[in-house]
Design a protein around this motif. Structure first.
Motif, PDB file in Angstrom:
ATOM      1  N   ASP A 217       0.783  -1.246   0.055  1.00  0.00           N
ATOM      2  CA  ASP A 217      -0.180  -0.108  -0.112  1.00  0.00           C
ATOM      3  C   ASP A 217       0.793   1.052   0.083  1.00  0.00           C
ATOM      4  O   ASP A 217       0.485   2.263  -0.746  1.00  0.00           O
ATOM      5  CB  ASP A 217      -0.874  -0.006   1.209  1.00  0.00           C
ATOM      6  N   VAL A 218       1.941   1.265   1.003  1.00  0.00           N
ATOM      7  CA  VAL A 218       2.735   2.584   0.901  1.00  0.00           C
ATOM      8  C   VAL A 218       3.418   2.717  -0.554  1.00  0.00           C
ATOM      9  O   VAL A 218       3.471   3.878  -0.946  1.00  0.00           O
ATOM     10  CB  VAL A 218       3.813   2.055   1.975  1.00  0.00           C
ATOM     11  N   ASN A 219       3.998   1.656  -1.024  1.00  0.00           N
ATOM     12  CA  ASN A 219       4.797   1.807  -2.306  1.00  0.00           C
ATOM     13  C   ASN A 219       3.948   2.038  -3.636  1.00  0.00           C
ATOM     14  O   ASN A 219       4.183   2.802  -4.331  1.00  0.00           O
ATOM     15  CB  ASN A 219       5.519   0.689  -2.538  1.00  0.00           C
ATOM     16  N   ALA A 220       2.521   1.657  -3.473  1.00  0.00           N
ATOM     17  CA  ALA A 220       1.696   2.115  -4.386  1.00  0.00           C
ATOM     18  C   ALA A 220       1.133   3.371  -4.581  1.00  0.00           C
ATOM     19  O   ALA A 220       1.059   3.898  -5.497  1.00  0.00           O
ATOM     20  CB  ALA A 220       0.194   0.971  -4.269  1.00  0.00           C
ATOM     21  N   LYS A 221       1.023   3.910  -3.115  1.00  0.00           N
ATOM     22  CA  LYS A 221       0.372   5.472  -3.113  1.00  0.00           C
ATOM     23  C   LYS A 221       1.481   6.411  -3.335  1.00  0.00           C
ATOM     24  O   LYS A 221       1.502   7.336  -4.008  1.00  0.00           O
ATOM     25  CB  LYS A 221       0.122   5.658  -1.416  1.00  0.00           C
ATOM     26  N   SER A 222       2.866   5.971  -3.165  1.00  0.00           N
ATOM     27  CA  SER A 222       4.229   6.838  -3.470  1.00  0.00           C
ATOM     28  C   SER A 222       4.421   6.565  -5.040  1.00  0.00           C
ATOM     29  O   SER A 222       5.590   7.194  -5.472  1.00  0.00           O
ATOM     30  CB  SER A 222       5.116   6.251  -2.475  1.00  0.00           C
ATOM     31  N   ARG A 223       3.740   5.738  -5.709  1.00  0.00           N
ATOM     32  CA  ARG A 223       3.968   5.346  -7.287  1.00  0.00           C
ATOM     33  C   ARG A 223       5.300   4.758  -7.104  1.00  0.00           C
ATOM     34  O   ARG A 223       5.804   4.744  -8.285  1.00  0.00           O
ATOM     35  CB  ARG A 223       4.015   6.666  -7.929  1.00  0.00           C
ATOM     36  N   ALA A 224       5.872   4.115  -6.183  1.00  0.00           N
ATOM     37  CA  ALA A 224       7.089   3.365  -6.472  1.00  0.00           C
ATOM     38  C   ALA A 224       7.092   2.266  -7.067  1.00  0.00           C
ATOM     39  O   ALA A 224       7.727   1.620  -7.994  1.00  0.00           O
ATOM     40  CB  ALA A 224       7.754   3.218  -4.974  1.00  0.00           C
ATOM     41  N   ILE A 225       5.761   1.552  -6.733  1.00  0.00           N
ATOM     42  CA  ILE A 225       5.226   0.372  -7.699  1.00  0.00           C
ATOM     43  C   ILE A 225       4.448   0.938  -8.689  1.00  0.00           C
ATOM     44  O   ILE A 225       3.387   1.335  -8.582  1.00  0.00           O
ATOM     45  CB  ILE A 225       4.706  -0.870  -6.716  1.00  0.00           C
ATOM     46  N   VAL A 226       4.926   0.579  -9.779  1.00  0.00           N
ATOM     47  CA  VAL A 226       3.883   1.107 -11.120  1.00  0.00           C
ATOM     48  C   VAL A 226       3.155   0.032 -11.936  1.00  0.00           C
ATOM     49  O   VAL A 226       2.458   0.570 -12.831  1.00  0.00           O
ATOM     50  CB  VAL A 226       5.175   1.699 -12.109  1.00  0.00           C
ATOM     51  N   ASP A 227       3.279  -1.262 -11.455  1.00  0.00           N
ATOM     52  CA  ASP A 227       2.604  -2.288 -12.165  1.00  0.00           C
ATOM     53  C   ASP A 227       1.062  -2.262 -11.469  1.00  0.00           C
ATOM     54  O   ASP A 227       1.090  -2.826 -10.463  1.00  0.00           O
ATOM     55  CB  ASP A 227       3.425  -3.520 -12.235  1.00  0.00           C
ATOM     56  N   ARG A 228       0.202  -1.501 -11.900  1.00  0.00           N
ATOM     57  CA  ARG A 228      -1.302  -1.414 -11.489  1.00  0.00           C
ATOM     58  C   ARG A 228      -1.945  -2.767 -11.438  1.00  0.00           C
ATOM     59  O   ARG A 228      -2.570  -3.083 -10.231  1.00  0.00           O
ATOM     60  CB  ARG A 228      -2.075  -0.554 -12.205  1.00  0.00           C
ATOM     61  N   THR A 229      -1.652  -3.580 -12.409  1.00  0.00           N
ATOM     62  CA  THR A 229      -2.458  -4.743 -12.375  1.00  0.00           C
ATOM     63  C   THR A 229      -1.967  -5.684 -11.196  1.00  0.00           C
ATOM     64  O   THR A 229      -2.752  -6.415 -10.372  1.00  0.00           O
ATOM     65  CB  THR A 229      -2.207  -5.571 -13.710  1.00  0.00           C
ATOM     66  N   SER A 230      -0.697  -5.805 -11.091  1.00  0.00           N
ATOM     67  CA  SER A 230       0.239  -6.686 -10.065  1.00  0.00           C
ATOM     68  C   SER A 230      -0.328  -6.198  -8.598  1.00  0.00           C
ATOM     69  O   SER A 230      -0.506  -7.014  -7.679  1.00  0.00           O
ATOM     70  CB  SER A 230       1.580  -6.496 -10.297  1.00  0.00           C
ATOM     71  N   ILE A 231      -0.583  -4.896  -8.495  1.00  0.00           N
ATOM     72  CA  ILE A 231      -0.887  -4.345  -7.302  1.00  0.00           C
ATOM     73  C   ILE A 231      -2.186  -4.723  -6.915  1.00  0.00           C
ATOM     74  O   ILE A 231      -2.399  -5.255  -5.634  1.00  0.00           O
ATOM     75  CB  ILE A 231      -0.916  -2.713  -7.407  1.00  0.00           C
ATOM     76  N   MET A 232      -3.341  -4.992  -7.793  1.00  0.00           N
ATOM     77  CA  MET A 232      -4.543  -5.167  -7.537  1.00  0.00           C
ATOM     78  C   MET A 232      -4.611  -6.566  -7.029  1.00  0.00           C
ATOM     79  O   MET A 232      -5.137  -7.320  -6.346  1.00  0.00           O
ATOM     80  CB  MET A 232      -5.549  -4.707  -8.605  1.00  0.00           C
ATOM     81  N   GLU A 233      -3.751  -7.533  -7.971  1.00  0.00           N
ATOM     82  CA  GLU A 233      -3.872  -8.903  -7.624  1.00  0.00           C
ATOM     83  C   GLU A 233      -3.027  -9.257  -6.321  1.00  0.00           C
ATOM     84  O   GLU A 233      -3.819 -10.314  -5.676  1.00  0.00           O
ATOM     85  CB  GLU A 233      -3.153  -9.648  -8.749  1.00  0.00           C
ATOM     86  N   ILE A 234      -2.021  -8.636  -6.161  1.00  0.00           N
ATOM     87  CA  ILE A 234      -1.269  -9.159  -4.957  1.00  0.00           C
ATOM     88  C   ILE A 234      -2.376  -8.556  -3.647  1.00  0.00           C
ATOM     89  O   ILE A 234      -2.351  -9.384  -2.671  1.00  0.00           O
ATOM     90  CB  ILE A 234       0.201  -8.514  -4.830  1.00  0.00           C
ATOM     91  N   ARG A 235      -2.737  -7.636  -3.832  1.00  0.00           N
ATOM     92  CA  ARG A 235      -3.591  -7.064  -2.847  1.00  0.00           C
ATOM     93  C   ARG A 235      -4.913  -7.583  -2.469  1.00  0.00           C
ATOM     94  O   ARG A 235      -5.014  -7.868  -1.231  1.00  0.00           O
ATOM     95  CB  ARG A 235      -3.957  -5.564  -3.043  1.00  0.00           C
ATOM     96  N   ALA A 236      -5.400  -8.154  -3.385  1.00  0.00           N
ATOM     97  CA  ALA A 236      -6.777  -9.054  -3.230  1.00  0.00           C
ATOM     98  C   ALA A 236      -6.242 -10.286  -2.494  1.00  0.00           C
ATOM     99  O   ALA A 236      -6.929 -10.799  -1.778  1.00  0.00           O
ATOM    100  CB  ALA A 236      -7.433  -9.461  -4.561  1.00  0.00           C
ATOM    101  N   ARG A 237      -5.110 -10.852  -3.181  1.00  0.00           N
ATOM    102  CA  ARG A 237      -4.586 -12.179  -2.567  1.00  0.00           C
ATOM    103  C   ARG A 237      -4.274 -12.134  -1.030  1.00  0.00           C
ATOM    104  O   ARG A 237      -4.526 -12.926  -0.209  1.00  0.00           O
ATOM    105  CB  ARG A 237      -3.437 -12.586  -3.158  1.00  0.00           C
TER     106      ARG A 237
END
Length: 856
Positions: A217-237
């Motif tokens: 969550d922290v790195n997604a909000k700071s845009r450190a992680i740019v792969d949006r689909t991976s963020i959603m998949e990992i977060r749901a899991r």
């Protein structure tokens, strides 16, 4: 200079020349490098390092044997030089001999422990060989030498991960990220994004789901992680693993993101404790959720298709009717492939047939009135309904009904290639391989420029045993300057072609060419294994860690691929046959001398083409910048030398070795393993293979034959070694009880499986091994002709071959019965009739057009 041995020390001028030699090799200026090496060796002929470098240069100039000999000489001249050992390692690595290369690098590191190039190469070899303990040590050394390089930190974390020490990998990543805080990481940095995703993956694998979610969550909000689909998949899991209330929403967001991804629906249902199992007590709840998604996302087909898996009875009929009608109206050719998974349930199968027949009746009346304004149904809907019904009937073995549907469809639209193609498939399944090939030719001539149709037609020719004719078709789209179409397809690693041509040769009794193609499949998998080598360095430089770890996992299971399993089993059977009857290899060599005029012409043409390619390659090898090697000459094009090998069982064992772990649920693997082991007198290994096969299917017909055969093998001289005799006796008693004779065991098996044609054939084969009279064997095997015994074409052909082996006068009687049993089949016809049908299959209905227009 005092630390340099006297025999290695060079005067300043030659020392400068040697450094220049290293640079010239690195920049691939090979001719200049060779001249420079000769300059040094003229004065110092015993200088080991220069001798090695000259050998290395020569190997890249196409003079491989001469170069390798020089490298070996150089190593002998200076056994304490890290350069000599490094060069020797490079030579081994070039020959894909990774174990020896690593030994050479280990020796080199004894004399230069902090050489970065050698350490990197050693680390890549350790990864290739899966020596993860040594990899951790090597990566530690690299990090100590160059702690400022980011990739060394990442490489050490990956090494710990591969070695199973996830906690240490996590610590290394934390240290690495702490060093990054002092630096400004640019926005949308893909390398940093991949690193963060890898860290999250590590935390998840460690079971630290809360920490993983927080980091994501922290790195997604700071845009450190740019792969949006991976963020959603990992977060749901992760939310599901934490049993969070937010998990359901996270999975719903994913479904809306890609409503046709089946895995997202499975994840959503799994989060709620539901499955797609129709027998589940909560199946109705899962069904209502999928129907809700169908309403919310009307254009998505995935929830409607998944609902069909769960639904049953009248409810299934309510759901499948609109699903089928929609697919038929749209003219979806793959509709049957989509739903045939439902045919495991017989009631569903019957409902689908009822719906499809109703659709045909409805659309047939519509197709007769194309000008009617009261309907939005296209005239082609009736055509696709007939096509669907043909697939349905063929899948259920009703070949005559399938052909009737196809005849109606062809009368409606004779220019649709799919109809001719499927008619060919129906005929193939019914035992008319030549008729199938003819239908595929009809399809191909509708569009002469379609590569798929061309390839499919060639495949059916191979299935019918027409190898030369198939090669001619494949040559329409392969490289014109290739030695042959087959050689080009082999270079392109076309597994389908290699397997099909090998099977065709095998079926025709041409074991040499068959074995050659099966071994070519093995070569493809060797090359794929070798190809991963470059990724060990590349993936770490590019920080694509997650996909790299997935690659290593995939490579570890590479030889579980169906193509390798098929090729390894078939090749091992040929090697076993060669061991049992060495005259097979001699006969193959003799038959090679008796070629037809057409075959001699083709062979001469191929030889000329090969010589031209060799000459072109040699010209290229003189270019300083390219350093190309000539294409290696194939000195065994027809596989006759391969058939005459002196170690067929060892080669077969090598092919089967990976399958013992990667395909351990395949009973054929254990049967083949037994066949090789028992002939190598490895009785313990043979008995374990039989025990594994029995654990999978204790009543398997081939296993029954091997049980009796094994008892004969261990009870006849030479006796098994005394050390393993007690263990062997114990295992043998579990396979076949001591108090039961082989004859009684065989008779009991027949009683249990009197209505199974493969079992009846197995019993007859055992009777031959027990030296029963031929009349008794015939009576046994021909009980397969009884009405209550179901039999398929494959088993019928095996019985024909068996009757031929025992020289039974009743072979023709069984052939005639098969012709009546399978009226559409041609495989049981006499050779004269098959020759006429072969000519018919090759007859062209028309000339191949340059361009075909107005074809649906």
């Amino acid at each position: 200079m005092s630390d340099i041995p006297a025999k290695r020390a060079l005067p300043p001028k030659e020392s400068t020349l040697f450094k220049e030699l290293l640079t010239l090799y690195e920049t691939r200026q090979l001719k200049k490098g060779l001249k420079t090496a000769d300059q040094i060796l003229k004065k110092f002929p015993e200088h080991g390092e220069t001798t090695c470098m000259k050998g290395l240069v020569l190997t890249h100039m196409g003079r491989r044997e001469e170069g390798i000999e020089l490298v070996r000489k150089g190593v002998r001249l200076d056994l304490t030089s890290h350069i000599c050992w490094h060069v020797y390692g490079l030579i081994h690595k070039g020959e894909k001999n990774y174990e020896e290369a690593l030994k050479c690098y280990t020796q080199a590191l004894r004399f230069d422990k902090e050489n970065l190039n050698i350490l990197r190469d050693a680390a890549q070899l350790q990864t290739q060989l899966r020596i993860y303990d040594g990899l951790v040590e090597t990566r530690h050394t690299l990090l100590k030498i160059r702690p400022a390089m980011r990739q060394h930190w990442m490489a050490l974390a990956v090494a710990y991960h591969l070695n199973g020490n996830l906690a240490e990998a996590k610590k290394i990543l934390e240290h690495y990220e702490a060093t990054l805080k002092a630096q400004n990481v640019p926005d949308y940095d893909v390398e940093h994004s991949e690193t963060m995703l890898y860290h999250v993956r590590l935390l998840e694998d460690l079971g630290e789901f809360t920490e993983a979610l927080a980091m994501l969550d922290v790195n997604a909000k700071s845009r450190a992680i740019v792969d949006r689909t991976s963020i959603m998949e990992i977060r749901a899991r992760l939310l599901s693993k934490l049993e969070s209330d937010e998990a359901e929403h996270a999975w719903r967001v994913l479904v809306e993101h890609n409503p046709d991804c089946y895995e997202y629906y499975r994840g959503y249902l799994s989060n709620l404790g539901l499955t797609l199992d129709a027998t589940d007590a909560n199946a109705s709840r899962a069904l209502s959720i999928l129907e809700e998604f169908s309403i919310q996302i009307p254009r998505a087909t995935a929830p409607r298709r998944l609902a069909l898996t769960i639904a049953s009875g009248d409810h299934f009929k309510e759901l499948v009717t609109p699903y089928l009608f929609s697919g038929l109206k749209k003219g979806v050719p793959s509709l049957f492939s989509d739903i045939k998974g439902l045919y495991q349930d017989t009631p569903k199968q019957q409902i689908i047939e009822e719906v499809a027949v109703a659709a045909r009746d409805k659309f047939s009346s519509t197709s007769l009135e194309p000008s009617s304004s009261t309907t939005d149904i296209e005239p082609t809907t009736y055509l696709w309904t007939l096509y669907f019904l043909a697939q349905h009937h063929s899948y259920l073995g009703r070949h005559s009904q399938a052909l009737k549907m196809l005849e109606l469809a062809l009368a409606h639209t004779p220019t649709l290639p799919e109809l001719h193609m499927f008619k060919g498939r129906v005929l193939k399944r019914a035992g008319d391989l030549l008729g199938g090939a003819r239908c595929l030719e009809d399809a191909r001539f509708l569009d002469g420029q379609d590569r798929f149709l061309n390839t499919k037609s060639a495949k059916y020719r191979l299935r019918a045993g027409m190898v030369e004719e198939a090669s001619a078709l494949l040559g329409l789209f392969t490289k014109k300057d290739a030695i042959s179409p087959g050689a080009d397809l082999e270079d392109m690693q076309s597994l389908f072609y290699l397997i099909e041509e090998a099977d065709a040769h095998n079926k025709n009794g041409n074991f040499g060419p068959a074995l050659k193609k099966y071994m070519a499949v093995n070569k493809v998998f060797d090359e794929v294994e070798d190809d991963q080598y470059d990724f060990h360095g590349y993936s770490l430089r590019k920080f694509t860690i997650n996909i790299y770890l997935n690659l290593l996992t995939w490579e570890d299971r590479l030889r579980s691929h169906p193509a390798y399993v098929k090729a390894a089993l078939s090749a091992s059977r040929i090697f076993v046959a060669v061991h049992d009857d060495p005259s097979i290899g001699t006969a193959a060599n003799a038959s090679g001398a008796q070629l037809t005029d057409a075959q001699k012409k083709a062979k001469k043409k191929a030889k000329k083409a090969a010589q031209k390619i060799q000459e072109d390659a040699k010209k290229g090898s003189n270019n300083d910048d390219k350093g190309l090697e000539p294409t290696p000459k194939d000195d065994d094009p027809d596989g006759s030398k391969l058939l005459q090998c002196t170690d067929p069982l060892e080669r077969a064992a090598k092919l089967l070795k990976p399958l013992v772990t990667l395909a351990d649920t395949n009973i054929e693997v254990w049967i083949a393993t037994y066949d090789v082991a028992v002939r190598r007198k490895k009785y313990l290994q043979a008995s374990k293979a039989l025990a594994q096969a029995a654990a999978i299917d204790s009543e398997y017909p081939e296993l029954h034959i091997r049980r009796v055969e094994f008892r004969q093998a261990v009870s006849s001289p030479p006796e098994p070694p005394q050390a393993v005799a007690p263990i062997l006796a114990d295992l043998m008693s579990k396979l076949l009880a001591d108090e039961v004779s082989s004859e009684a065991f065989n008779s009991q098996y027949l009683q249990r499986h009197s209505a199974s044609a493969p079992a009846i054939l197995a019993v007859a084969k055992v009777q031959v091994k027990l030296q029963a009279p031929r009349e008794q064997v015939e009576e046994t095997v021909l009980t397969a002709m009884r009405e209550e015994v179901p039999i398929d074409i494959k088993t019928a052909l095996a019985i024909v071959a068996f009757l031929g082996t025992i020289k039974s006068p009743r072979e023709e009687e069984f052939r005639t019965w098969c012709g009546e049993k399978f009226p559409l089949a041609t495989v049981f016809k006499p050779a004269a009739e098959l020759a006429a049908l072969r000519e018919l299959a090759l007859a062209a209905p028309q000339e191949v057009p340059d361009k075909v227009e107005d074809v649906p």
